[in-house]
Write an enzyme that holds these catalytic residues in place. Sequence first.
Site, PDB file in Angstrom:
ATOM      1  N   LYS A 204      57.363  23.932   9.860  1.00 47.75           N
ATOM      2  CA  LYS A 204      56.133  23.857  10.649  1.00 47.75           C
ATOM      3  C   LYS A 204      56.363  24.337  12.076  1.00 47.75           C
ATOM      4  O   LYS A 204      55.582  25.115  12.626  1.00 47.75           O
ATOM      5  CB  LYS A 204      55.607  22.412  10.636  1.00 47.75           C
ATOM      6  N   CYS A 258      49.408  23.018  19.685  1.00 49.85           N
ATOM      7  CA  CYS A 258      50.408  23.399  18.674  1.00 49.85           C
ATOM      8  C   CYS A 258      51.303  24.517  19.175  1.00 49.85           C
ATOM      9  O   CYS A 258      52.492  24.316  19.407  1.00 49.85           O
ATOM     10  CB  CYS A 258      49.703  23.854  17.404  1.00 49.85           C
TER      11      CYS A 258
HETATM   12  N1  SAJ Z   1      46.248  33.511  20.777  1.00 51.98           N
HETATM   13  C1  SAJ Z   1      46.528  34.679  21.453  1.00 51.98           C
HETATM   14  N2  SAJ Z   1      46.745  35.804  20.729  1.00 51.98           N
HETATM   15  C2  SAJ Z   1      46.670  35.813  19.375  1.00 51.98           C
HETATM   16  C3  SAJ Z   1      46.389  34.631  18.690  1.00 51.98           C
HETATM   17  C4  SAJ Z   1      46.182  33.478  19.414  1.00 51.98           C
HETATM   18  O1  SAJ Z   1      46.597  34.712  22.682  1.00 51.98           O
HETATM   19  O2  SAJ Z   1      46.882  36.899  18.798  1.00 51.98           O
HETATM   20  C5  SAJ Z   1      46.040  32.271  21.517  1.00 51.98           C
HETATM   21  C6  SAJ Z   1      44.672  31.668  21.301  1.00 51.98           C
HETATM   22  O3  SAJ Z   1      43.710  32.201  22.151  1.00 51.98           O
HETATM   23  C7  SAJ Z   1      44.945  30.202  21.554  1.00 51.98           C
HETATM   24  C8  SAJ Z   1      46.387  30.027  21.085  1.00 51.98           C
HETATM   25  O4  SAJ Z   1      46.948  31.315  21.033  1.00 51.98           O
HETATM   26  O5  SAJ Z   1      44.877  29.920  22.934  1.00 51.98           O
HETATM   27  C9  SAJ Z   1      46.579  29.342  19.763  1.00 51.98           C
HETATM   28  O6  SAJ Z   1      45.587  29.695  18.845  1.00 51.98           O
HETATM   29  P1  SAJ Z   1      45.830  29.911  17.288  1.00 51.98           P
HETATM   30  O7  SAJ Z   1      44.517  30.174  16.670  1.00 51.98           O
HETATM   31  O8  SAJ Z   1      46.849  30.929  17.036  1.00 51.98           O
HETATM   32  O9  SAJ Z   1      46.499  28.557  16.799  1.00 51.98           O
HETATM   33  P2  SAJ Z   1      46.106  27.003  16.791  1.00 51.98           P
HETATM   34  O10 SAJ Z   1      46.928  26.329  17.839  1.00 51.98           O
HETATM   35  O11 SAJ Z   1      44.658  26.748  16.779  1.00 51.98           O
HETATM   36  O12 SAJ Z   1      46.650  26.599  15.337  1.00 51.98           O
HETATM   37  C10 SAJ Z   1      48.018  26.816  15.002  1.00 51.98           C
HETATM   38  C11 SAJ Z   1      48.072  27.427  13.617  1.00 51.98           C
HETATM   39  N3  SAJ Z   1      49.404  27.884  13.340  1.00 51.98           N
HETATM   40  C12 SAJ Z   1      49.657  29.104  12.866  1.00 51.98           C
HETATM   41  O13 SAJ Z   1      48.809  29.919  12.664  1.00 51.98           O
HETATM   42  C13 SAJ Z   1      51.092  29.405  12.583  1.00 51.98           C
HETATM   43  C14 SAJ Z   1      47.622  26.415  12.602  1.00 51.98           C
HETATM   44  O14 SAJ Z   1      47.818  26.908  11.289  1.00 51.98           O
HETATM   45  C15 SAJ Z   1      48.401  25.123  12.763  1.00 51.98           C
HETATM   46  O15 SAJ Z   1      47.930  24.143  11.889  1.00 51.98           O
HETATM   47  C16 SAJ Z   1      48.217  24.602  14.162  1.00 51.98           C
HETATM   48  O16 SAJ Z   1      48.685  25.597  15.068  1.00 51.98           O
HETATM   49  C17 SAJ Z   1      49.012  23.333  14.297  1.00 51.98           C
HETATM   50  O17 SAJ Z   1      48.443  22.240  14.137  1.00 51.98           O
HETATM   51  O18 SAJ Z   1      50.231  23.400  14.508  1.00 51.98           O
END
Ligand code: SAJ
Length: 429
Positions: A204, A258
């Site tokens: 994870k 996360c």
């Molecule tokens: N972000 C970027 N660039 C990207 C993707 C995201 O800057 O290309 C930023 C977003 O704007 C945001 C942050 O990253 O601020 C995180 O967003 P996210 O959508 O990537 O992730 P979370 O935190 O909402 O959810 C993640 C997910 N993990 C993965 O995709 C590996 C989710 O599956 C997990 O369940 C969650 O973390 C968790 O609980 O750990």
Amino acid sequence: MSKKLCVIGLGYIGLPTAVMFASHGLQVHGMDVNEKAVTMIRNKQLHIEENGLQERLNAVIDSGNLTVSTTPEEADIFIIAVPSPINADKTANLEYVRTATKSIVPYVRKGNLVILESTVPPRTVEDVMMPVLEETGLVFGEELYISHSPERVIPGKVFEELVNNDRIVGGINEESSRLTEELYRTFVKGTIHITDATTAEMVKVIENTYRDINIAFANELAKISEKINVNVWEAIKLANYHPRVNIHLPGPGVGGHCIAVDPWFLVELQPDLAKMIHLARSTNDGMPEHTANRVQELLNKQGIQKGRVAVLGLAFKANIDDMRESPSMDVLRHLESQSTDYTAYDPHIKENKHPRQTQDILEAVDHADMILILTDHAEFKEMDPAQLAGKMRTRIVFDTKNCLNRSKWEAAGFELYALGDSKHQSGIQ
Ligand code: SAJ
């Protein structure tokens, strides 16, 4: 399955999970220390936003399959889904996990299964939970089964992902894993992969660390692109046509509880080895300041010294109401330290959580010199620039998520700038 379940923690993960099991016929008791949240849930009100949650909650409260209170109850299976944040010094705060585990000790009986869903540093089940569960006096693996099955769902799509994502199950022994797999089979359609508890913890944490490093790479590319007449969004899109390339997207920073948190667990465990992980965290944490500096630059370029900015987007990502670790807050802090005047607006944050927040977009853009987009909410993509233009003092828009339609905004008289883009005419040359 006719087993009784007790879910500890009714937040972004615990509540949807409790509701999911209850709607598949299990008797579920949910417990949370937050009295207000418990009362709301009992009255079929939501204290969090999640697609599809309201209808499902209504059904399971009405059917009696879900009960909630501020104390645990005896059950066959306990699921712990509490926060595992980091402290100000970036070390893991496992107090909630420890307290939640302690809270179930008086209710745990021979033959029970305890599952930890919270994301935790590798070894937490063995080094933090098991010593607490020793107080039950039960023999681990024979009289008390324990496992880690990390939640891996994305806010906004929780119900879809709970069902369709693969699931990792790491028991302290084979029987713990088998019982855990049997439970999640209630609704999981994806593959359930069995491993040990510590590996499940590691899996994870490295998923989110992978994303953090990838985003840091994209952010570095954005900063480079700003200097060399390249539009990073175009470059990444083209690179990603390669079958083995998957570069993430830049932005004003990385938020949420996360991706901005989990990599620190590895840094804390092995500070001398986790070098790239640490650097990626720092790169992403530097993006709010970079964004605020770009705002200043763009305003100065127009000869505006004390500009007024309409900041759109406070949630940490699109179409959710979650502001935890949102980079927008950091951007606002940097704007403040630069003495830039601003008003913030977010259609998903329905109560004002920031002193300079407004619920009215027209008020936010009133006499503004710039619209700064920090979150790519659907509402922002659909805004009518012509309507906003009339309210503004200067028509500049700075899009850090590359979510606006350039020709539409330029047609309404705006100069459109995007993070990581110095290719377009209105970009920095
Ligand atoms: N972000 C970027 N660039 C990207 C993707 C995201 O800057 O290309 C930023 C977003 O704007 C945001 C942050 O990253 O601020 C995180 O967003 P996210 O959508 O990537 O992730 P979370 O935190 O909402 O959810 C993640 C997910 N993990 C993965 O995709 C590996 C989710 O599956 C997990 O369940 C969650 O973390 C968790 O609980 O750990």
